[in-house]
Design an enzyme around this catalytic site. Structure first.
Site, PDB file in Angstrom:
ATOM      1  N   GLU A 369      -0.413  39.043  95.015  1.00  0.00           N
ATOM      2  CA  GLU A 369      -1.262  39.912  94.190  1.00  0.00           C
ATOM      3  C   GLU A 369      -0.389  41.053  93.702  1.00  0.00           C
ATOM      4  O   GLU A 369       0.453  41.571  94.452  1.00  0.00           O
ATOM      5  CB  GLU A 369      -2.439  40.461  94.999  1.00  0.00           C
ATOM      6  N   GLU A 374      -3.984  51.476  90.780  1.00  0.00           N
ATOM      7  CA  GLU A 374      -5.295  51.663  91.387  1.00  0.00           C
ATOM      8  C   GLU A 374      -5.342  53.044  92.015  1.00  0.00           C
ATOM      9  O   GLU A 374      -4.323  53.592  92.450  1.00  0.00           O
ATOM     10  CB  GLU A 374      -5.630  50.569  92.410  1.00  0.00           C
TER      11      GLU A 374
END
Length: 509
Positions: A369, A374
């Site tokens: 991933e 974020e």
């Protein structure tokens, strides 16, 4: 060192339990907020939105004489008080590590609640050969069982030379790594060193972009991930999140050249619309003729009655994937650039990231991933992260952080070649990562049984990734923000949006 817990031991211990630490068998909801362990099934099913855990604590006091007994229990005993720090009874003086056996109940498929209490309903297609129901279970221990059995066979005295030798080697290894005691373990087998391919151009080619300059979301580029994740057996999307993802124009829309992902606390007619949408998804996921399961539909529909937070998650999984390559006429360096703006609020978790389009090396996170950007809560820290290693729970990650802020536009970038990655925010590099073949603590993949592998996986370029944009609400990344704090945020911040001005992917040959 063979240990079992007999039914009589469990019952006796539970009869005398005065607190949760004394109980042999406890239960805990994996739902909203921090739930305490209980001696029986949790009383409120709404708290178990992400399943339920039963934990069986094994006896940790040994009589020092036999590895097992005819009744499979009298050679071991429990401490006289709580698990931690309490002495063993005189009859079983040798203290062993405390081991736990955990059973995770997926309440979306095998559990529902009636006015008479809990009813465990086992799916017909999840049975052992004997017809008994099967559960996902983890036996938590740090022992090499083959080694322990060898020690048990060869050593009748204490200290055991085998264990002493292993301990000495462990101490030596610790001393050799004393300068970096927190370094992650290296890959199980050292791959061939990654060789960065030589680039033949200094020109960036734009291979994908969305400037969000239309009136609506371009669904030829983006599709929706819907629901709460339970349809994939990852309720609450595997992170204790509170939101239910929709494709509603209230949750995702384009305005003034900007994509807005809007997280909302629904009320009135909008709340009923959200719950009806949730119920329709239950039928769509579990009501297909070839896999019809009424128990799952009912359990899913029951969860819908508690949904009140909506948001959106969109992906290019069906339209566009990317990865660096090594061929002469291929893109050897990939650049992903996102211009974004976040909203401050407890429990808000906006993210621009990428997932593998196919699980080439196994399910998450063996195939990787990539988190371009974020942040959470007050949005004061931006994170750039990769997840890798084995399949959950044998996964790991590497992350870098830098200062950020809500309410202003930022340019987040990640550069990716087959050997390394770099993260930048607003023109400044703040993080990097490399293949485990190039540095200690670098990325690697431990493929699951039946999956392929390759040197420098999972970011070796043979495993394409697609883009994901979403705003989660609550979850572990927010520090497991309590549900009341999250709903207060959404009430006080009606415009809780994650805004994206553009997404661009470039390649350099």
């Amino acid at each position: 060192m063979k240990m079992f817990v007999s039914e009589s031991m469990i019952l006796e211990k539970q009869k005398t339990a005065t607190n949760v630490f004394d109980a042999v068998l406890t239960y805990k909801c994996l739902g909203y907020g921090d739930q305490v362990d209980t001696l029986g099934f949790p009383s409120d099913p709404a708290l178990c939105s992400q399943g339920m855990r039963a934990q069986l604590t094994m006896p940790s006091c040994w009589n020092g004489q036999s590895s097992t007994t005819e009744d499979a229990s009298s050679h071991v005993a429990y401490p006289t008080g709580s698990w931690a720090g309490s002495p063993c009874p005189a009859s079983h003086p040798i203290r062993l590590p405390t081991l736990f056996y955990e059973v995770l109940y997926d309440m979306s498929s095998i559990g529902m609640y009636t006015n008479k209490g809990w009813v465990l309903q086992y799916p017909l297609n999840v049975r052992s050969e004997s017809g008994d129901p099967l559960f996902h279970a983890d036996f938590l221990n740090g022992w090499d069982q083959t080694f322990l059995q060898q020690a048990l066979n060869e050593c009748g005295v204490t200290p055991c030379p085998l264990i002493q030798k292993a301990f000495s080697a462990c101490v030596k290894n610790t001393e050799e790594n004393i300068d970096d005691p927190a370094s992650p373990a290296k890959p199980p087998s050292a791959p061939a060193k990654c060789v960065k391919p030589r680039r033949t151009s200094k020109k960036w080619d734009l291979v994908f972009s969305d400037e969000f300059d239309g009136e609506t979301l371009d669904t030829s580029k983006w599709s929706f991930d819907l629901g709460d994740g339970c349809q994939y057996n990852i309720c609450a999307w595997g992170n204790d999140e509170f939101q239910y993802y929709t494709n509603s124009s209230r949750n995702v829309y384009v305005r003034d050249g900007v994509l807005r992902i809007h997280s909302r606390l629904e009320t009135g007619e909008n709340l009923e619309e959200l719950r009806n949408f949730c119920r329709s998804m239950c039928v769509e996921h579990f009501g297909k003729p070839e896999s019809f399961d009424q128990a799952k539909i009912d359990a899913c529909a029951y969860r819908c009655d508690f949904q009140e937070i909506s948001s959106a998650r969109i992906t290019t999984r069906d339209s566009f994937s990317f990865a660096p390559k090594s061929g002469v006429d291929e893109y050897k360096l990939i650049k992903v650039e996102v211009k974004l703006r976040t909203t401050s609020g407890n429990g808000l978790w906006p993210a621009a990231w990428a997932l593998p389009t196919e699980s080439k090396y196994g399910v998450w996170a063996a195939s990787g991933e990539i988190d371009v950007y974020e942040s959470a809560n007050d949005q004061s820290l931006a994170h750039g992260t990769i997840h890798y290693g084995g399949q959950w729970p044998s996964n790991t990650y590497s992350t870098s952080t830098t200062r950020s802020s809500a309410g202003v536009w930022h340019r987040a970038l990640v550069y990716w070649d087959v050997c390394s990655m770099r993260w930048r925010l607003d023109g400044r590099q703040f993080g990097s990562a490399k293949s485990g073949s190039l540095e200690d603590g670098g990325w690697y993949s431990t493929p699951a049984e039946g999956y392929s592998t390759s040197p420098n996986a999972p970011f070796d370029g043979t495993n394409p990734f697609h883009l994901v944009l979403n705003q989660a609400v609550g979850g572990r990344f927010t520090g497991s923000m309590p549900y009341p704090a999250v709903t207060a945020t959404l009430m006080d911040t009606p415009d809780a949006t994650f805004e994206i001005a553009y997404v661009r992917v470039y390649g350099m040959k």
